[in-house]
Design a protein around this motif. Sequence first.
Motif, mmCIF file in Angstrom:
data_model
loop_
_atom_site.group_PDB
_atom_site.id
_atom_site.type_symbol
_atom_site.label_atom_id
_atom_site.label_comp_id
_atom_site.label_asym_id
_atom_site.label_seq_id
_atom_site.Cartn_x
_atom_site.Cartn_y
_atom_site.Cartn_z
ATOM 1 N N LYS A 158 0.828 -1.206 0.000
ATOM 2 C CA LYS A 158 0.000 0.000 0.000
ATOM 3 C C LYS A 158 0.865 1.261 0.000
ATOM 4 O O LYS A 158 0.586 2.222 -0.719
ATOM 5 C CB LYS A 158 -0.938 -0.006 1.213
ATOM 6 N N THR A 161 2.707 2.837 -3.272
ATOM 7 C CA THR A 161 2.108 3.772 -4.238
ATOM 8 C C THR A 161 2.773 5.135 -4.173
ATOM 9 O O THR A 161 2.766 5.883 -5.152
ATOM 10 C CB THR A 161 0.609 3.955 -3.950
ATOM 11 N N SER A 164 5.764 6.703 -6.512
ATOM 12 C CA SER A 164 5.510 7.400 -7.778
ATOM 13 C C SER A 164 5.790 8.892 -7.635
ATOM 14 O O SER A 164 6.127 9.564 -8.610
ATOM 15 C CB SER A 164 4.060 7.180 -8.210
ATOM 16 N N MET A 172 1.243 3.083 -9.969
ATOM 17 C CA MET A 172 0.586 4.365 -9.714
ATOM 18 C C MET A 172 1.134 5.450 -10.651
ATOM 19 O O MET A 172 0.391 6.270 -11.167
ATOM 20 C CB MET A 172 0.831 4.738 -8.237
ATOM 21 N N GLN A 176 -0.992 7.497 -13.503
ATOM 22 C CA GLN A 176 -1.123 8.963 -13.532
ATOM 23 C C GLN A 176 -0.584 9.540 -14.829
ATOM 24 O O GLN A 176 -1.067 10.558 -15.323
ATOM 25 C CB GLN A 176 -0.433 9.568 -12.313
ATOM 26 N N ILE A 186 -11.428 8.888 -15.075
ATOM 27 C CA ILE A 186 -12.397 8.000 -14.438
ATOM 28 C C ILE A 186 -11.994 6.531 -14.559
ATOM 29 O O ILE A 186 -11.774 5.843 -13.564
ATOM 30 C CB ILE A 186 -13.813 8.193 -15.025
ATOM 31 N N LEU A 189 -8.139 5.508 -13.335
ATOM 32 C CA LEU A 189 -7.907 5.539 -11.889
ATOM 33 C C LEU A 189 -8.757 4.492 -11.170
ATOM 34 O O LEU A 189 -8.316 3.880 -10.198
ATOM 35 C CB LEU A 189 -8.199 6.935 -11.330
ATOM 36 N N THR A 190 -9.979 4.272 -11.674
ATOM 37 C CA THR A 190 -10.803 3.234 -11.070
ATOM 38 C C THR A 190 -10.158 1.863 -11.251
ATOM 39 O O THR A 190 -10.086 1.066 -10.313
ATOM 40 C CB THR A 190 -12.207 3.237 -11.703
ATOM 41 N N TYR A 196 -4.996 -2.473 -7.266
ATOM 42 C CA TYR A 196 -4.326 -2.456 -5.957
ATOM 43 C C TYR A 196 -5.148 -3.197 -4.905
ATOM 44 O O TYR A 196 -4.623 -3.987 -4.120
ATOM 45 C CB TYR A 196 -4.085 -1.013 -5.498
ATOM 46 N N ILE A 197 -6.466 -2.942 -4.872
ATOM 47 C CA ILE A 197 -7.299 -3.589 -3.858
ATOM 48 C C ILE A 197 -7.246 -5.103 -4.022
ATOM 49 O O ILE A 197 -7.066 -5.843 -3.054
ATOM 50 C CB ILE A 197 -8.755 -3.077 -3.942
ATOM 51 N N VAL A 200 -3.735 -6.451 -2.949
ATOM 52 C CA VAL A 200 -3.567 -6.485 -1.497
ATOM 53 C C VAL A 200 -4.463 -7.562 -0.883
ATOM 54 O O VAL A 200 -4.051 -8.308 0.008
ATOM 55 C CB VAL A 200 -3.887 -5.105 -0.874
ATOM 56 N N PHE A 201 -5.697 -7.665 -1.404
ATOM 57 C CA PHE A 201 -6.612 -8.696 -0.900
ATOM 58 C C PHE A 201 -6.026 -10.080 -1.133
ATOM 59 O O PHE A 201 -6.005 -10.927 -0.233
ATOM 60 C CB PHE A 201 -7.967 -8.569 -1.606
ATOM 61 N N ASN B 70 -8.239 -2.753 2.103
ATOM 62 C CA ASN B 70 -7.193 -3.178 1.176
ATOM 63 C C ASN B 70 -6.774 -2.085 0.203
ATOM 64 O O ASN B 70 -5.887 -2.299 -0.619
ATOM 65 C CB ASN B 70 -7.659 -4.415 0.406
ATOM 66 N N PRO B 72 -4.894 1.249 -0.922
ATOM 67 C CA PRO B 72 -3.819 2.137 -0.451
ATOM 68 C C PRO B 72 -4.374 3.549 -0.218
ATOM 69 O O PRO B 72 -5.202 4.032 -1.000
ATOM 70 C CB PRO B 72 -2.826 2.140 -1.613
ATOM 71 N N TYR B 74 -3.079 6.458 -0.623
ATOM 72 C CA TYR B 74 -2.797 7.436 -1.673
ATOM 73 C C TYR B 74 -3.725 7.237 -2.872
ATOM 74 O O TYR B 74 -4.262 8.195 -3.423
ATOM 75 C CB TYR B 74 -1.317 7.314 -2.071
ATOM 76 N N TRP B 79 -8.300 8.932 -6.083
ATOM 77 C CA TRP B 79 -9.573 8.523 -6.707
ATOM 78 C C TRP B 79 -10.717 9.420 -6.237
ATOM 79 O O TRP B 79 -11.509 9.907 -7.039
ATOM 80 C CB TRP B 79 -9.877 7.059 -6.370
ATOM 81 N N VAL B 83 -11.847 11.384 -9.333
ATOM 82 C CA VAL B 83 -12.866 10.587 -10.020
ATOM 83 C C VAL B 83 -14.257 10.790 -9.438
ATOM 84 O O VAL B 83 -15.220 10.996 -10.169
ATOM 85 C CB VAL B 83 -12.490 9.086 -9.994
#
Lengths: 223, 233, 261
Positions: A158, A161, A164, A172, A176, A186, A189-190, A196-197, A200-201, B70, B72, B74, B79, B83
């Motif tokens: 985490k 990131t 960057s 990251m 960008q 949109i 970045l989504t 990342y989620i 990490v999960f 989960n 991060p 940043y 976001w 966004v």
Amino acid sequence: MGNWERLVWNQRHLLLDGLVVTVEICLIAFAAAILGGLVLCLVRLYVRPLRQVAIALIEFFRATPIFVQLLWVNYVWPELFGWPGSFFTAGWVALALQSSGYLAETFRAGIEAVPRGQREAGLSAGMSHPLVFRRIVLPQVLLMVAPSLVNQFTVIVKSSTLVSVITVQDLMFQSQKIVNTWLDPIEILTATAAIYILVVFAVSALGKALADLLRRRYGLAAS
Amino acid sequence: MSAALAEALNPAVFWEYRAILLKGLAFNFYVFACAAAAALILGLGAALLRVNRWRALRWAGTLHVEIFRNAPDYVMVVWIHFVLPLLLGLAIGRRLEFPPFLSAVIALGLVYSGYFAETFRAGIQSIPLGQIEAGRACGMPERLILWRVILPQVVRRMLPEAVNQFVSLFKATTIVSLIAVPDLMYQVSMVTQQEMRPLPLYTGAALTYFAIVFLAASLVRAAAERWRQKVYA
Amino acid sequence: MSSIPAISVVDVHKSFGPLAVLKGVSFDVPRGSVVSMIGASGSGKSTLLRCINHLETPSAGEIYIDGEPMHFRVAGDGQRKPRPIAEINRLRRDLGMVFQQFNLWPHMTVLGNVVEAPRRVRGLKRSEAGELALECLRRVHLLDKAGEYPARLSGGQQQRVAIARALAMQPKAMLFDEATSSLDPELTDEVLAVMRDLARDGTTMIVVTHEMRFAREVSDRVLFLHNGLIEEAGAPEEVFGAPKSERCRQFLSKYLPKYVQ
């Protein structure tokens, strides 16, 4: 859907390059953090004259925000120590610093949890101190701290990131860059947040499964 | 090296700009306070969903926790800032922009609500069922049982872990400079650009944050422990 | 009016999945009387007690408190509708419950435990609730412990606080669920003494217990439960002196060898 294809799928090579850099920097930082944490912890426990120094370093690493450490290592260390010479190195060093402070405390708790009698049994069987540590204490400590290690690795991912910001070209950074090129944040970045989620999960789920497996294999109760 | 060290530890620049730097530090505290309040409220909500008797609500709670725990910091900050206003704008058919401070509070509040939710949940599930039944047997409605029997004990039990999470949250407030919230780190980089002396400024920032976090965490931990022991001695 | 029993249990069934724990139990508890329920563990007596104040919902049957049905009410069209939880809460106030595990709230003082429900549920003023709570603590002989936290009390003292907490709601009846079973033998007497006092003062009580001597001395009526049914019921002299059922005799012989020829 056109945007998803144009801004995410067609950029997959950039994103993948970034992901590779993220994985590299996290693994290097993790290895360095384990090593650093172990050294700090051993110095704190067994090297009397340097004990206070180790404690001060551990507390400093733990209590300083990772972002501040990152900029500090990046801007100040090269002048102070002539090192690190690259942004990439500065990135993993900063990530490792923070985690080594936490891991040192985790290792210490683990070492102190190994009953004293086991060490004495080893010594009385004629084993040397380093041998007792390596063969009897360390394996048990590693089993005990396995869940904390996994957790600390997710923290590193985490925090990674932020590298960057000092232009390390991780996921990251690439994301960008795409935003700045196409000026349409949109979808990209989504997608980046989702990647990342999920990473990490997955890391914490795999790590938990592995830690439980190890513990069961060696007869320790799962946490 | 020694010249560089002397320069790094020279507090003169830091002192010269103390007014502006202190104003920056205040922003760290504002963001921290607002995000902490949001995280506690959202976290409690998510925890209550996760112990709910309806499966769909439990699912929603789990989803909330897994997404934000989960994510991060940043990435979330970026976001939410770049966004979310666009998405909301599309929904209401109007251009929308968040002030950086608001984005920072929403993002950090959401991320840390994921952590707090797990702490709350563990605390709630550690309360013996019998104590809840005793409340029911006295005719207490569920909401009263929650506020009078469950939560006061949960707060005491989760305190040590919550202190750690507050510490993490405060440290995380330093990244809001990246979306131009004028916090201490933001001001430090501004002054650095002007003075071209990064050594004392970044070292000073690191030492300042270290001193605050270390002192506050030690004090709060000691106070929390004393408060807990008053009841569970 | 006085002919209506304080509690009336009518054909109560309770199943947990495929397991039938209660298979149709009926009995009345006249006002001011003490009914003891005895039986082996698993006979359903604790489940029955928990059904009476709706900690468990009966699968079938009904419980009447002063003639008012606890779980259902009859709507205008004659249909039986389950009561909303708020209404059940209101009826539950009339039944004080004492648990095997005390279940005191550890973060409140003794007085705080007793004051809580009168203040927050019945809405008494602080001073009124305080006076009421002190009176209840006096009845269980624990006035001097009002400011202590539960963790500092012995098991027997904690259970007496739990009794005071139930009394403070001024219930129409008290339910005791094996109130002495988790206490060391030397601590049971102080709790039994308090329960005896309550019985003497005319409190309506249902007591699930393994203390046969207590059941024999204090009860007006004894029920022996077996496999979810009332196997034997009667005055204590009858049940303990001359049990008709073979199972009841066997059960009693384990507890009271001297009552079996």
